[in-house]
Motif scaffolding. Structure first.
Motif, PDB file in Angstrom:
ATOM      1  N   ASN A 106       2.462   6.482  -9.254  1.00  0.00           N
ATOM      2  CA  ASN A 106       1.455   5.516  -9.692  1.00  0.00           C
ATOM      3  C   ASN A 106       2.067   4.511 -10.671  1.00  0.00           C
ATOM      4  OD1 ASN A 106       1.533   6.713 -12.252  1.00  0.00           O
ATOM      5  ND2 ASN A 106      -0.229   8.028 -11.850  1.00  0.00           N
ATOM      6  N   LYS A 107       1.257   3.651 -11.233  1.00  0.00           N
ATOM      7  CA  LYS A 107       1.774   2.582 -12.098  1.00  0.00           C
ATOM      8  C   LYS A 107       1.792   2.955 -13.572  1.00  0.00           C
ATOM      9  CE  LYS A 107       0.527  -1.136  -8.922  1.00  0.00           C
ATOM     10  NZ  LYS A 107      -0.283  -2.364  -8.703  1.00  0.00           N
ATOM     11  N   LYS A 114       9.725   3.198 -14.578  1.00  0.00           N
ATOM     12  CA  LYS A 114       9.010   2.008 -14.119  1.00  0.00           C
ATOM     13  C   LYS A 114       9.693   1.383 -12.902  1.00  0.00           C
ATOM     14  CE  LYS A 114       5.553   1.731 -16.982  1.00  0.00           C
ATOM     15  NZ  LYS A 114       4.197   1.985 -16.505  1.00  0.00           N
ATOM     16  N   LYS A 117       8.864   3.738  -6.684  1.00  0.00           N
ATOM     17  CA  LYS A 117       7.744   3.870  -5.745  1.00  0.00           C
ATOM     18  C   LYS A 117       7.374   5.329  -5.505  1.00  0.00           C
ATOM     19  CE  LYS A 117       7.677  -0.598  -4.889  1.00  0.00           C
ATOM     20  NZ  LYS A 117       6.591  -1.441  -5.426  1.00  0.00           N
TER      21      LYS A 117
END
Length: 205
Positions: A106-107, A114, A117
């Protein structure tokens, strides 16, 4: 010079575990046992520690793909996109165990992750890493310790590991001989699970 702590799974002493936690909170690198091979780990929220871990592996941090060691599946939502019931049941069936499961990230990943994927999740079936994560309050980043030997891919003797990495890491947990097989890696990012590396874990979906 790395400090060596003898901590055994049958009776992990509280004050020794707390010393490991202190090392991680201070940005140190540790070597610890698991249900597969010995591994090197650090605090996932300490960017400098993560950079040191990448340096030891000889890669840039943005190119590194360190697994995240959890003590249960409650941390999944912090790092992965929502998974369906079938996927969760599969994870619950195989974990804790000698598997690394690749999931869609997730983000809200820690800074060092960071842009990734996907993320590798491990829940080792071993009381020491589980206790470390529990006492630390969050997962740790991890990478298996590989040997330079052409025949033996993984060193099983913690004393030899400590000798090799004594000037690189801050602390080595000696928990007796480790295994010489790494975790089986299974990709769960698509509809059909795919075994990427077939090692200790026996995956049958």
């Amino acid at each position: 010079m790395a400090k060596i702590l003898k901590i055994y799974p049958e009776n992990p002493q509280e004050h020794l575990i707390q010393e490991v936690i202190k090392t991680l909170k201070n940005g140190g690198l540790i070597i610890y046992p698991s249900d597969t091979v010995y591994a090197m780990g650090c605090n996932i929220f300490d960017i400098k520690a993560m950079e040191k871990l990448a340096q030891v592996k000889g890669v840039k941090l943005e190119k590194a793909h360190f697994s995240i060691i959890c003590n249960n599946l409650s941390h999944l939502s912090e790092f992965t996109k929502p998974i369906d019931t079938a996927c969760f049941r599969l994870l619950k069936h195989y974990l804790p165990g000698p598997f690394t499961f690749i999931l869609n990230a997730n983000k809200t990943l820690p800074l060092a992750y960071k842009g990734q994927k996907t993320i590798g999740i491990r829940v080792p079936d071993h009381p020491i890493p589980q206790l470390i994560v529990s006492k630390l309050g969050h997962p740790i980043a991890s990478t298996s310790i590989k040997d330079d030997d052409d025949v033996l891919e993984y060193t099983t003797d913690p004393e030899l590991i400590a000798e090799k990495y004594k000037n690189i890491v801050d602390l080595v947990i000696d928990s007796g001989y480790g295994d010489n097989k790494a975790s089986t890696i299974v990709d769960l990012t698509e509809e059909v699970p795919k075994v990427i590396r077939n090692e200790k874990g026996d995956f049958k979906d």
